[in-house]
Enzyme design. Structure first.
Site, mmCIF file in Angstrom:
data_model
loop_
_atom_site.group_PDB
_atom_site.id
_atom_site.type_symbol
_atom_site.label_atom_id
_atom_site.label_comp_id
_atom_site.label_asym_id
_atom_site.label_seq_id
_atom_site.Cartn_x
_atom_site.Cartn_y
_atom_site.Cartn_z
ATOM 1 N N ASP A 26 -122.069 15.090 -73.962
ATOM 2 C CA ASP A 26 -122.394 13.782 -73.383
ATOM 3 C C ASP A 26 -122.758 14.040 -71.916
ATOM 4 O O ASP A 26 -122.924 15.204 -71.498
ATOM 5 C CB ASP A 26 -121.239 12.781 -73.560
ATOM 6 N N CYS A 35 -117.603 17.482 -73.766
ATOM 7 C CA CYS A 35 -117.520 16.193 -73.063
ATOM 8 C C CYS A 35 -116.584 16.405 -71.871
ATOM 9 O O CYS A 35 -116.325 17.557 -71.498
ATOM 10 C CB CYS A 35 -117.079 15.070 -73.991
ATOM 11 N N GLY A 36 -116.093 15.340 -71.262
ATOM 12 C CA GLY A 36 -115.274 15.513 -70.059
ATOM 13 C C GLY A 36 -113.990 16.272 -70.341
ATOM 14 O O GLY A 36 -113.619 17.190 -69.618
ATOM 15 N N THR A 37 -113.314 15.861 -71.405
ATOM 16 C CA THR A 37 -112.042 16.508 -71.762
ATOM 17 C C THR A 37 -112.148 17.375 -73.008
ATOM 18 O O THR A 37 -111.236 18.157 -73.288
ATOM 19 C CB THR A 37 -110.976 15.441 -72.063
ATOM 20 N N GLY A 59 -112.631 13.564 -76.973
ATOM 21 C CA GLY A 59 -113.468 12.620 -77.731
ATOM 22 C C GLY A 59 -114.358 13.344 -78.722
ATOM 23 O O GLY A 59 -114.497 12.924 -79.884
ATOM 24 N N HIS A 68 -107.024 31.519 -87.850
ATOM 25 C CA HIS A 68 -106.096 30.728 -88.659
ATOM 26 C C HIS A 68 -106.716 29.465 -89.240
ATOM 27 O O HIS A 68 -106.392 29.079 -90.355
ATOM 28 C CB HIS A 68 -104.882 30.302 -87.820
ATOM 29 N N ASN A 69 -107.545 28.798 -88.436
ATOM 30 C CA ASN A 69 -108.029 27.463 -88.832
ATOM 31 C C ASN A 69 -109.463 27.466 -89.332
ATOM 32 O O ASN A 69 -109.966 26.412 -89.737
ATOM 33 C CB ASN A 69 -107.909 26.490 -87.649
ATOM 34 N N ARG A 91 -114.419 18.832 -67.517
ATOM 35 C CA ARG A 91 -113.612 18.433 -66.358
ATOM 36 C C ARG A 91 -112.269 19.162 -66.350
ATOM 37 O O ARG A 91 -111.442 18.931 -65.469
ATOM 38 C CB ARG A 91 -113.388 16.911 -66.382
ATOM 39 N N ARG A 98 -103.043 33.605 -96.396
ATOM 40 C CA ARG A 98 -102.191 32.399 -96.337
ATOM 41 C C ARG A 98 -102.886 31.254 -95.591
ATOM 42 O O ARG A 98 -102.617 30.081 -95.855
ATOM 43 C CB ARG A 98 -100.845 32.723 -95.688
ATOM 44 N N HIS A 99 -103.789 31.633 -94.681
ATOM 45 C CA HIS A 99 -104.493 30.590 -93.918
ATOM 46 C C HIS A 99 -105.479 29.821 -94.800
ATOM 47 O O HIS A 99 -105.698 28.630 -94.591
ATOM 48 C CB HIS A 99 -105.224 31.201 -92.724
ATOM 49 N N ARG A 158 -103.858 26.971 -96.519
ATOM 50 C CA ARG A 158 -103.648 25.817 -95.626
ATOM 51 C C ARG A 158 -104.956 25.045 -95.383
ATOM 52 O O ARG A 158 -104.952 23.803 -95.312
ATOM 53 C CB ARG A 158 -103.043 26.310 -94.298
#
Ligand code: RB5
Length: 147
Positions: free
Chosen positions: A8, A65-67, A70, A98-99, A109, A132-133, A136
């Site tokens: 953004d 984005c800023g953080t 979002g 893992h994910n 920011r 194992r991942h 999950r």
């Protein structure tokens, strides 16, 4: 490697630096915007980058984005998207190992350009461990299908 990149207005400057770095690293960039600092809504870019990842048009997505919050919330609404907000390289490595994260989100920011590029390099260089991942991840997919 093909990367779908988006931001953004708050993430625009960092996106431009990231795009330059990725191009210099030999990546093919699909830039989904935005293309200026004019105010923009992060879910719009999260949607198009997520679609590109879902469709298998790219290896990964990067959303800024800023953080980074979002973008991660919005991207994770789409089936098959595992967007991970990372502010340091350890999380970036685990997000892949893992994910099996397929989108990295960053907060411009929160995270400076040098660290952001380090996080991106670790994320892209790390493979999913499976085992194992995978069990999950399969459970996350089941959760998506309960909607
Ligand atoms: C824009 O001001 C800001 O809210 C956005 O970039 C992001 O941080 C949202 O999570």
């Amino acid at each position: 490697m093909k990367i779908a990149l988006g931001s953004d207005h708050a993430g625009y400057d960092l996106k431009e630096e990231v795009a330059l770095h990725l191009k210099n690293s030999g990546c093919e960039i699909k830039d989904h915007g935005v293309f200026s600092r004019e105010s923009a809504d992060y879910p719009d870019t999260a949607e198009t980058v997520s679609q590109a990842v879902q469709a298998g048009e790219v290896d990964f997505g990067i959303l800024i984005c800023g953080t980074g919050i979002g973008m991660s919330i919005a991207a994770n609404k789409r089936k098959g998207i595992r967007a991970a907000l990372c502010a340091e390289p350890y999380s970036a490595r685990c997000a892949r190992e893992h994910n099996n994260a397929n989108i990295l989100t960053l907060g411009s920011r929160v995270t400076g350009p040098g660290l952001a590029i380090n996080i991106i390099d670790v994320f892209m260089a790390t493979s999913f461990e499976g085992g194992r991942h995978l069990r999950r991840i399969d459970k996350i997919t089941e959760l998506e299908n309960k909607r």
